[in-house]
Write a protein that holds these residues in place. Structure first.
Motif, PDB file in Angstrom:
ATOM      1  N   LYS A  83       0.847  -1.206   0.000  1.00 23.31           N
ATOM      2  CA  LYS A  83       0.000   0.000   0.000  1.00 23.31           C
ATOM      3  C   LYS A  83       0.871   1.240   0.000  1.00 23.31           C
ATOM      4  O   LYS A  83       1.839   1.311   0.743  1.00 23.31           O
ATOM      5  CB  LYS A  83      -0.879  -0.036   1.254  1.00 23.31           C
ATOM      6  CG  LYS A  83      -1.501   1.293   1.659  1.00 23.31           C
ATOM      7  CD  LYS A  83      -2.379   1.154   2.890  1.00 23.31           C
ATOM      8  CE  LYS A  83      -2.687   2.513   3.498  1.00 23.31           C
ATOM      9  NZ  LYS A  83      -3.489   2.441   4.721  1.00 23.31           N
ATOM     10  N   GLY A 102      -4.507   5.422  -0.516  1.00 21.45           N
ATOM     11  CA  GLY A 102      -5.884   4.934  -0.425  1.00 21.45           C
ATOM     12  C   GLY A 102      -6.264   3.874  -1.450  1.00 21.45           C
ATOM     13  O   GLY A 102      -7.160   3.065  -1.208  1.00 21.45           O
ATOM     14  N   ASP A 112      -6.020   0.638   0.184  1.00 22.56           N
ATOM     15  CA  ASP A 112      -7.122   0.377   1.121  1.00 22.56           C
ATOM     16  C   ASP A 112      -8.377  -0.075   0.376  1.00 22.56           C
ATOM     17  O   ASP A 112      -9.067  -1.004   0.788  1.00 22.56           O
ATOM     18  CB  ASP A 112      -7.458   1.645   1.921  1.00 22.56           C
ATOM     19  CG  ASP A 112      -6.400   1.965   2.965  1.00 22.56           C
ATOM     20  OD1 ASP A 112      -5.532   1.110   3.210  1.00 22.56           O
ATOM     21  OD2 ASP A 112      -6.437   3.076   3.525  1.00 22.56           O
ATOM     22  N   ARG A 134       0.521  11.799   2.151  1.00 25.49           N
ATOM     23  CA  ARG A 134       1.613  12.035   1.220  1.00 25.49           C
ATOM     24  C   ARG A 134       1.924  13.527   1.216  1.00 25.49           C
ATOM     25  O   ARG A 134       1.009  14.354   1.135  1.00 25.49           O
ATOM     26  CB  ARG A 134       1.211  11.539  -0.174  1.00 25.49           C
ATOM     27  CG  ARG A 134       1.011  10.030  -0.210  1.00 25.49           C
ATOM     28  CD  ARG A 134       0.613   9.509  -1.568  1.00 25.49           C
ATOM     29  NE  ARG A 134      -0.716   9.937  -1.981  1.00 25.49           N
ATOM     30  CZ  ARG A 134      -0.967  10.686  -3.049  1.00 25.49           C
ATOM     31  NH1 ARG A 134       0.014  11.092  -3.819  1.00 25.49           N
ATOM     32  NH2 ARG A 134      -2.199  11.023  -3.358  1.00 25.49           N
ATOM     33  N   LYS A 138      -2.002  17.460  -1.865  1.00 28.71           N
ATOM     34  CA  LYS A 138      -2.467  17.442  -0.474  1.00 28.71           C
ATOM     35  C   LYS A 138      -2.210  18.787   0.197  1.00 28.71           C
ATOM     36  O   LYS A 138      -2.446  18.933   1.393  1.00 28.71           O
ATOM     37  CB  LYS A 138      -1.752  16.343   0.316  1.00 28.71           C
ATOM     38  CG  LYS A 138      -1.908  14.946  -0.256  1.00 28.71           C
ATOM     39  CD  LYS A 138      -3.252  14.328   0.095  1.00 28.71           C
ATOM     40  CE  LYS A 138      -3.395  12.942  -0.500  1.00 28.71           C
ATOM     41  NZ  LYS A 138      -4.752  12.394  -0.406  1.00 28.71           N
ATOM     42  N   GLY A 150       8.096   9.600   6.999  1.00 31.82           N
ATOM     43  CA  GLY A 150       8.157   8.184   6.619  1.00 31.82           C
ATOM     44  C   GLY A 150       6.757   7.612   6.567  1.00 31.82           C
ATOM     45  O   GLY A 150       5.769   8.329   6.765  1.00 31.82           O
ATOM     46  N   ASN A 152       4.261   4.856   8.240  1.00 32.89           N
ATOM     47  CA  ASN A 152       4.171   4.055   9.457  1.00 32.89           C
ATOM     48  C   ASN A 152       2.703   3.749   9.762  1.00 32.89           C
ATOM     49  O   ASN A 152       1.968   4.589  10.278  1.00 32.89           O
ATOM     50  CB  ASN A 152       4.817   4.855  10.605  1.00 32.89           C
ATOM     51  CG  ASN A 152       4.950   4.031  11.865  1.00 32.89           C
ATOM     52  OD1 ASN A 152       4.099   3.188  12.157  1.00 32.89           O
ATOM     53  ND2 ASN A 152       6.015   4.272  12.600  1.00 32.89           N
ATOM     54  N   TYR A 158      -4.906   8.661  14.439  1.00 37.67           N
ATOM     55  CA  TYR A 158      -6.362   8.804  14.273  1.00 37.67           C
ATOM     56  C   TYR A 158      -7.032   8.703  15.639  1.00 37.67           C
ATOM     57  O   TYR A 158      -8.000   9.396  15.933  1.00 37.67           O
ATOM     58  CB  TYR A 158      -6.930   7.709  13.345  1.00 37.67           C
ATOM     59  CG  TYR A 158      -6.511   7.848  11.892  1.00 37.67           C
ATOM     60  CD1 TYR A 158      -6.827   8.993  11.167  1.00 37.67           C
ATOM     61  CD2 TYR A 158      -5.797   6.844  11.252  1.00 37.67           C
ATOM     62  CE1 TYR A 158      -6.438   9.124   9.835  1.00 37.67           C
ATOM     63  CE2 TYR A 158      -5.408   6.970   9.920  1.00 37.67           C
ATOM     64  CZ  TYR A 158      -5.727   8.107   9.218  1.00 37.67           C
ATOM     65  OH  TYR A 158      -5.343   8.256   7.902  1.00 37.67           O
ATOM     66  N   LEU A 182      -9.716   9.030   2.409  1.00 37.83           N
ATOM     67  CA  LEU A 182     -10.172   8.049   3.392  1.00 37.83           C
ATOM     68  C   LEU A 182      -9.841   8.531   4.798  1.00 37.83           C
ATOM     69  O   LEU A 182     -10.544   8.212   5.761  1.00 37.83           O
ATOM     70  CB  LEU A 182      -9.479   6.700   3.137  1.00 37.83           C
ATOM     71  CG  LEU A 182      -9.768   6.095   1.759  1.00 37.83           C
ATOM     72  CD1 LEU A 182      -8.854   4.913   1.481  1.00 37.83           C
ATOM     73  CD2 LEU A 182     -11.223   5.672   1.663  1.00 37.83           C
ATOM     74  N   ASN A 183      -8.760   9.329   4.902  1.00 34.51           N
ATOM     75  CA  ASN A 183      -8.303   9.754   6.229  1.00 34.51           C
ATOM     76  C   ASN A 183      -9.408  10.403   7.052  1.00 34.51           C
ATOM     77  O   ASN A 183      -9.526  10.164   8.248  1.00 34.51           O
ATOM     78  CB  ASN A 183      -7.170  10.775   6.103  1.00 34.51           C
ATOM     79  CG  ASN A 183      -5.945  10.222   5.420  1.00 34.51           C
ATOM     80  OD1 ASN A 183      -6.028   9.195   4.756  1.00 34.51           O
ATOM     81  ND2 ASN A 183      -4.825  10.880   5.580  1.00 34.51           N
ATOM     82  N   TYR A 205     -11.583   7.693   8.391  1.00 35.12           N
ATOM     83  CA  TYR A 205     -10.924   6.946   9.477  1.00 35.12           C
ATOM     84  C   TYR A 205     -10.933   7.795  10.751  1.00 35.12           C
ATOM     85  O   TYR A 205     -11.227   7.317  11.841  1.00 35.12           O
ATOM     86  CB  TYR A 205      -9.478   6.610   9.121  1.00 35.12           C
ATOM     87  CG  TYR A 205      -9.304   5.697   7.927  1.00 35.12           C
ATOM     88  CD1 TYR A 205     -10.251   4.717   7.640  1.00 35.12           C
ATOM     89  CD2 TYR A 205      -8.200   5.796   7.106  1.00 35.12           C
ATOM     90  CE1 TYR A 205     -10.088   3.880   6.545  1.00 35.12           C
ATOM     91  CE2 TYR A 205      -8.023   4.960   6.019  1.00 35.12           C
ATOM     92  CZ  TYR A 205      -8.987   4.005   5.739  1.00 35.12           C
ATOM     93  OH  TYR A 205      -8.816   3.177   4.665  1.00 35.12           O
TER      94      TYR A 205
HETATM   95  P1  ADP Z   1      -4.262   9.091  -0.991  1.00 36.28           P
HETATM   96  O1  ADP Z   1      -4.625   7.767  -1.512  1.00 36.28           O
HETATM   97  O2  ADP Z   1      -4.457  10.193  -1.972  1.00 36.28           O
HETATM   98  O3  ADP Z   1      -2.889   9.129  -0.418  1.00 36.28           O
HETATM   99  P2  ADP Z   1      -6.379   8.649   0.991  1.00 36.28           P
HETATM  100  O4  ADP Z   1      -6.929   9.563   2.030  1.00 36.28           O
HETATM  101  O5  ADP Z   1      -7.351   7.991   0.115  1.00 36.28           O
HETATM  102  O6  ADP Z   1      -5.265   9.456   0.203  1.00 36.28           O
HETATM  103  O7  ADP Z   1      -5.618   7.446   1.685  1.00 36.28           O
HETATM  104  C1  ADP Z   1      -4.408   7.577   2.341  1.00 36.28           C
HETATM  105  C2  ADP Z   1      -4.124   6.271   3.054  1.00 36.28           C
HETATM  106  O8  ADP Z   1      -2.728   6.147   3.252  1.00 36.28           O
HETATM  107  C3  ADP Z   1      -4.749   6.199   4.443  1.00 36.28           C
HETATM  108  O9  ADP Z   1      -4.921   4.846   4.792  1.00 36.28           O
HETATM  109  C4  ADP Z   1      -3.647   6.821   5.316  1.00 36.28           C
HETATM  110  O10 ADP Z   1      -3.758   6.450   6.650  1.00 36.28           O
HETATM  111  C5  ADP Z   1      -2.427   6.223   4.658  1.00 36.28           C
HETATM  112  N1  ADP Z   1      -1.187   6.977   4.795  1.00 36.28           N
HETATM  113  C6  ADP Z   1      -0.789   8.045   4.060  1.00 36.28           C
HETATM  114  N2  ADP Z   1       0.435   8.435   4.430  1.00 36.28           N
HETATM  115  C7  ADP Z   1       0.814   7.599   5.420  1.00 36.28           C
HETATM  116  C8  ADP Z   1       1.995   7.487   6.224  1.00 36.28           C
HETATM  117  N3  ADP Z   1       3.005   8.317   6.071  1.00 36.28           N
HETATM  118  N4  ADP Z   1       2.050   6.498   7.138  1.00 36.28           N
HETATM  119  C9  ADP Z   1       0.995   5.647   7.288  1.00 36.28           C
HETATM  120  N5  ADP Z   1      -0.135   5.707   6.581  1.00 36.28           N
HETATM  121  C10 ADP Z   1      -0.218   6.666   5.656  1.00 36.28           C
END
Ligand code: ADP
Ligand code: GLC
Length: 471
Positions: free
Chosen positions: A15, A18, A21, A296, A301, A353, A355, A363, A380-381, A384
């Motif tokens: 992954k 999103g 996910d 990201r 973002k 990083g 994690n 969250y 999705l954040n 969550y």
């Molecule tokens: P996108 O797919 O555009 O990055 P979304 O909100 O759909 O945005 O999904 C982001 C997903 O990636 C979520 O599950 C979020 O918790 C996870 N995520 C993004 N950056 C990190 C990070 N640095 N460490 C852990 N999880 C991350």
């Protein structure tokens, strides 16, 4: 129905955001409705690969331009994800540690797609739907329809889901020989503005196109990184289906990444304990509202605005809040965020990083989650965060607009702002501080957002009825 999902990511196998996910959840929910949904993705060198068992399903080979590749399809043996998982192993090309970010990503994902189509052409039956996700699978509908070796697959209905139209997989035409021999009269179905554009090609060739929220579907006609006209022409076959969240994975009552677990019944204490964990890890003050960003660190973002927003908020609002950032991406943003740790110690901290565990802890332990996205197809954040009682502060765009109602509106529970500017964002932070002071209202909102139903059931059904209309 038998559905083959093709994707570059799938949680928990690999992954980057999103997309992972969604592809890790949607097939599971489709199967719960009695369908047979499967996922095929590249075999990267991930922890999941080493910790699980696989059988070889198929071996084949293909030419990609002057290069000859052998490929192997392996299948996870236990069906532990709730769907059949197939990985495509192409030695030296796909078997790397990261999903993206290599100079030869075009070659990697083109080879992945050729292997998938070649494998599919050897099945002794045909699936009812091939569902491709984003540009990394975008050449597949074209290959099934116009590559001579695979045209017997042309009658299988294909669906494209666009998770993010910013990335399109552009390739110059001198790479057209990467594709298996195709009917050159059809070159226009690969082309957009003099390049091979895998996302545009999928929009042209797939029978139906979906994107991950209604608002993003509308926005794409005005802002889609050069594809605006294409979405205008093809609007007749485009639908918005909002993502759900996997509430088996994202549930504070059972989440193994957080301690203690909590639910609506003990939410005040649960959130406080979770916040204590975070604050002690990051030298922050549990008595101040904690605002977090997870994601990201890229322009879409609006991560580039975070350093200035945090400085302004801390200085102009007398340090009445704390910030914690988790993310990776643009090196200049990473550098700026790292360099602020020292001068803003006690008010701000960050972890550069990826994690997964820390994201769950954030969250759970935060008071507010900030998402100032310039573009957010679904997001999705924010969903969550709400499931863990954390109030979203989001820009009024795409899927954020479709999932968050401002607390100033009837039955509202979040904070919305219009522009991705330092001024608008800091003003929203000011509104968050005002809300934080109103303890009773805060608790009521936290309890309400934890109970919002953003589960996959509704959306999984919407996909199924879309597939049915194509049979
Ligand atoms: P996108 O797919 O555009 O990055 P979304 O909100 O759909 O945005 O999904 C982001 C997903 O990636 C979520 O599950 C979020 O918790 C996870 N995520 C993004 N950056 C990190 C990070 N640095 N460490 C852990 N999880 C991350
Ligand atoms: C993309 C989008 C994000 C969406 C995710 C899953 O990465 O940027 O908004 O939630 O895909 O569909």
């Amino acid at each position: 129905m038998e559905i083959l999902h093709v994707s570059a990511e799938c949680y928990p196998v690999a992954k980057a955001g999103g997309l992972g996910d969604v592809v890790g959840a949607l097939p599971k929910y489709q199967n719960q409705f009695g369908h047979l949904a499967k996922v095929v993705m590249p075999m990267y060198q991930t922890k999941f690969l080493y910790e699980n068992n696989f059988d070889t399903t198929h071996k084949g080979s293909f030419w990609m331009g002057p290069r000859f590749f052998d490929y192997t399809i392996i299948k996870e043996t236990t069906n532990k994800l709730g769907f059949d998982l197939y990985l495509v192993d192409i030695n030296g090309l796909l078997d790397r540690e990261q999903v993206y970010g290599y100079d030869d990503d075009s070659e990697r994902f083109t080879a992945f797609q050729i292997a998938v189509v070649d494998w599919l052409s050897k099945w002794n039956h045909q699936p009812d739907i091939v569902h491709v996700h984003d540009h990394q699978a975008g050449l597949i509908p074209f290959m099934m329809q116009h590559c001579y070796a695979y045209q017997h697959l042309a009658a299988i209905p294909t669906v494209l889901t666009i998770h993010n139209a910013q990335y399109q997989g552009w390739m110059s035409w001198d790479k057209s020989n990467y594709l298996p021999s195709f009917n050159s009269w059809e070159w226009g179905k690969l082309d957009w503005q003099n390049n091979i554009n895998p996302l545009a090609s999928a929009v042209k060739c797939a029978l139906q196109v979906t994107t991950v929220s209604m608002s993003y579907l509308e926005e794409m006609r005005e802002n889609a990184n050069g594809l605006e006209n294409l979405f205008e022409y093809e609007k007749g076959k485009c639908t918005g289906i909002l993502n759900g969240i996997d509430d088996a994975v994202w549930d504070p009552a059972v989440d193994t990444y957080i301690s203690p677990n909590f639910s609506v019944a003990n939410l005040a204490d649960g959130k406080l304990q979770s916040k204590k964990v975070l604050c002690s890890l990051f030298n922050l003050d549990i008595y101040k509202p904690l605002i977090v960003f997870i994601g990201r660190l890229v322009h879409e973002k609006a991560a580039d605005l975070l350093p200035q927003v945090i400085y302004d908020a801390v200085y102009h609002m007398q340090g009445r809040m704390n910030f914690l950032i988790l993310g990776s991406g643009d090196p200049s943003v990473e550098y700026a965020l790292e360099n602020m740790k020292q001068p803003l110690a006690g008010f701000y901290n960050s972890k550069i990083g990826y994690n997964e565990k820390l994201s769950h802890q954030m969250y759970a332990g935060a008071d507010f989650l900030l998402m100032p996205s310039r573009v957010e197809p679904c997001g999705l954040n924010q969903m969550y965060a709400m499931r863990y009682g954390t109030i979203p502060i989001v820009r009024n765009t795409g899927g954020l607009r479709d999932t968050v109602v401002d607390y100033g509106d009837p039955n509202g529970y979040g904070i919305l702002f219009n522009d991705a500017t330092v001024g608008d964002i800091t003003y929203s932070i000011h509104r968050a501080l005002e809300l934080y002071k109103q303890t009773k209202r805060l608790q009521k909102i936290r309890s309400a957002i934890m109970q919002i139903d953003n589960s996959w059931e509704k959306s999984a059904e919407a996909y199924i009825s879309l597939y049915s209309s194509l049979q």
